[in-house]
Design a protein around this motif. Structure first.
Motif, PDB file in Angstrom:
ATOM      1  N   ASP A  33      26.716  -1.756 -61.491  1.00 33.30           N
ATOM      2  CA  ASP A  33      26.897  -2.071 -59.417  1.00 33.30           C
ATOM      3  C   ASP A  33      25.909  -0.949 -58.957  1.00 33.30           C
ATOM      4  O   ASP A  33      25.621  -0.066 -59.690  1.00 33.30           O
ATOM      5  CB  ASP A  33      28.541  -1.019 -59.890  1.00 33.30           C
ATOM      6  N   ASP A  34      25.509  -2.139 -58.089  1.00 37.18           N
ATOM      7  CA  ASP A  34      23.852  -1.225 -56.716  1.00 37.18           C
ATOM      8  C   ASP A  34      23.129  -1.231 -58.095  1.00 37.18           C
ATOM      9  O   ASP A  34      21.898  -0.285 -58.185  1.00 37.18           O
ATOM     10  CB  ASP A  34      24.162  -0.232 -56.611  1.00 37.18           C
ATOM     11  N   CYS A  73      30.165  -4.199 -53.129  1.00 41.77           N
ATOM     12  CA  CYS A  73      30.883  -4.121 -54.227  1.00 41.77           C
ATOM     13  C   CYS A  73      31.691  -4.479 -54.094  1.00 41.77           C
ATOM     14  O   CYS A  73      31.685  -5.731 -55.130  1.00 41.77           O
ATOM     15  CB  CYS A  73      31.383  -2.648 -54.537  1.00 41.77           C
ATOM     16  N   ASP A 345      25.754  -6.001 -59.030  1.00 40.73           N
ATOM     17  CA  ASP A 345      26.612  -7.194 -57.471  1.00 40.73           C
ATOM     18  C   ASP A 345      25.515  -6.812 -56.554  1.00 40.73           C
ATOM     19  O   ASP A 345      26.394  -8.085 -55.135  1.00 40.73           O
ATOM     20  CB  ASP A 345      28.281  -5.943 -57.437  1.00 40.73           C
ATOM     21  N   GLN A 346      24.737  -6.350 -56.188  1.00 39.31           N
ATOM     22  CA  GLN A 346      24.083  -6.622 -55.190  1.00 39.31           C
ATOM     23  C   GLN A 346      22.735  -5.810 -55.530  1.00 39.31           C
ATOM     24  O   GLN A 346      22.815  -4.809 -56.281  1.00 39.31           O
ATOM     25  CB  GLN A 346      24.966  -6.403 -53.972  1.00 39.31           C
TER      26      GLN A 346
HETATM   27 CA    CA Z   1      28.118  -2.137 -55.680  1.00 40.23          CA
END
Ligand code: CA
Length: 511
Positions: A33-34, A73, A345-346
């Motif tokens: 995540d991130d 997210c 996710d990004q």
């Molecule tokens: Ca994220």
């Protein structure tokens, strides 16, 4: 004897019908995540080392233009599961719940005989569907001693320890106990390195005494762009909270104060031993900071160092845990027929434009890391510069497994690219749409198109546009929209934006 004699010719006969069909490959999807590509060694990080993620790239393919359709997210996760843009899968922003009754690639793999499992961050509110086994963090989840939702009946379970390790423990335990006669899909999804970047016990002092390199745009003044960039609320200098920076609430802070609520949800979850370790490390550093009374740019620089070091410490733990999974695959021989994917996710801002967080269609949040190892299919050490996307993951996994890709999925399988083919009809432009208007960090809803050379962004709430020449201005500091001489380029990009909206069925808001 007679039985063997009778069946042997039958087996020979069956074998004579053609080559033995290949064993369907297992798929291990490791997801964070991130995690910014700027903090991955394989992407040339000048900040940190990630030897295990780099190994996947070295033994597989690195995608240099993996873009997300909506840089936030929950929406990214819904796009990955469905292979559809946000306006079709329903998760436009983080507030919305995923409709688990819709078609997803794990369901299709499950129907095709795959054993499927998901551990870690889910973030889609509804209970996971399409998984034989699952155990997920509720909401954002905690870094220490996490509560988890356990399938199939969604009961709660509390673990003791650091979440990145626990997600891997659960993944390994599942691999050991799975049904060995079925191919598997395992999604091992970390909370880390999401805000507010709490390092694990083994990495709390990593980078102590070092000074991490600052990005050249740490003190961006946002000139040269439309109004939204300057109206952001994600600056390290102005918007990072005391809680983000690992300070405790001052004595006398009321229980219902937002700072105290956050503090109790994070630090408050730790047991006395964990707190003692934490306090021994952050306590003296925080005292030294208070005594230094920094101001202006020096204060921003200090905040950047505190932020980036904690962020990179979280990644160090992720990378160690990627290593644990890779070693298990090696030790069991599973590596031979298991596709390993690492992605996030990004993307994320690591001080570029003075920012943390994501959301924008600008480079650092539009791009995400993607590396794929597929023994026997992918040339080790290969690199793709094609415009690929998280929209493509579902179709890719289905084709890898030999499962038909539903026509309604909007992504394209990456399998031809992975096999070194160069599909002549691959996309040459990419459509982006962020919806979570003004909710957090002051980023207005926007959409846009990115081509090989240009990026056109439409901030439709204020009616503003930006145009960047990515070749001449890779940092996206000077919008050329309305510049004389850019009329032709702008008209072409506008037409492309219109075409992509029609192609993907985007009707709102009207162009
Ligand atoms: Ca994220």
């Amino acid at each position: 004897m007679r039985l063997i004699a009778a069946s042997a010719p039958l087996l020979l006969l069956l074998a004579g019908f053609g080559p033995t069909p290949a064993e369907p490959p297992n798929i291990l999807f490791i997801f964070t995540d991130d995690h910014a590509y700027q903090a991955v060694g394989a992407y040339g990080s000048r900040l940190n080392r990630t030897p295990n993620i780099d190994r996947i790239a070295r033994e597989g393919m690195r995608f240099d233009r993996a873009l997300v359709t909506n840089s936030i997210c929950a929406p990214s996760r819904a796009v990955i599961l469905t292979g559809k843009y946000s306006h079709l899968n329903g998760v436009l922003d983080n507030r919305l719940q995923f409709d688990g009754s819709q078609q997803t690639f794990p369901k299709l793999l499950q129907e095709a005989g795959y054993q499927t499992a998901l551990f870690g961050k889910w973030h889609l509110k509804s209970a996971p569907t399409g998984f034989d086994d699952w155990e997920v963090l509720p909401g954002q989840g905690a870094y220490y001693n996490p509560d988890m939702r356990v399938g199939p009946d969604d009961r709660r379970r509390r673990h003791t320890g650091y979440t990145t390790d626990i997600v891997t423990d659960l993944s390994l335990e599942w691999l050991k106990n799975r049904k060995p006669d079925q191919p598997f899909l395992l999604m091992s999804q970390h909370k880390a390195p999401h805000r507010h970047w709490m390092p694990g016990p083994e990495h709390l002092t990593l980078y102590d005494g070092e000074r991490i390199r600052e990005p050249p745009t740490l003190f961006d003044d946002y000139s040269g762009r439309a109004s939204p960039a300057a109206r952001n609320r994600m600056e390290i200098g102005r918007h990072m909270t005391a809680h983000d920076l690992k300070f405790r609430p001052p004595p006398g802070t009321p229980r219902d104060d937002p700072f105290m609520i956050r503090w109790n949800r994070t630090y408050g979850r730790m047991n006395p031993d964990q707190k003692a370790v934490w306090d021994a490390i952050y306590g003296p550093k925080n005292e030294a900071f208070q005594a230094a009374k920094l101001k202006g740019k020096e204060l921003v620089r200090w905040k950047y160092q505190r932020y980036i070091k904690d962020y990179l410490r979280c990644i160090a733990s992720v990378d160690d845990n990627v290593g644990r999974l890779l070693r298990y695959l090696d030790a069991t021989g599973l590596a031979r027929n298991t596709i390993v994917v690492y992605s996030s996710d990004q993307g994320f801002y690591l001080g570029e434009h003075g920012w943390f967080d994501k959301r924008w269609m600008y480079r650092e949040s539009l791009r995400t890391p993607l590396v794929i190892r597929w023994p026997g299919a992918v040339e080790p050490g290969s690199v793709s510069r094609d415009l690929v996307s998280n929209l493509d993951y579902a179709a890719t996994f289905l084709e890898m497994a030999g499962v038909r890709i539903p026509a309604r999925m909007q992504g394209r399988s990456l399998v031809p690219i992975l096999k070194g083919e160069a599909p002549t009809d691959w996309r040459r432009s990419f459509y982006y749409h962020y919806y979570e208007s003004q909710l957090a960090h002051g980023v207005p809803a926007h959409e846009g198109v990115r081509t090989e050379r240009y990026k056109l962004i439409r901030f439709y709430e204020s009616g503003e546009w930006e145009l960047f020449d990515l070749e001449r201005d890779p940092q996206e500091l000077q919008s050329l929209y309305d510049r004389r001489g850019m009329e032709q380029v702008t008209a072409e990009l506008y037409a492309e934006l219109k075409r992509l909206r029609e192609f993907y069925g985007v009707s709102q808001p009207p162009l």
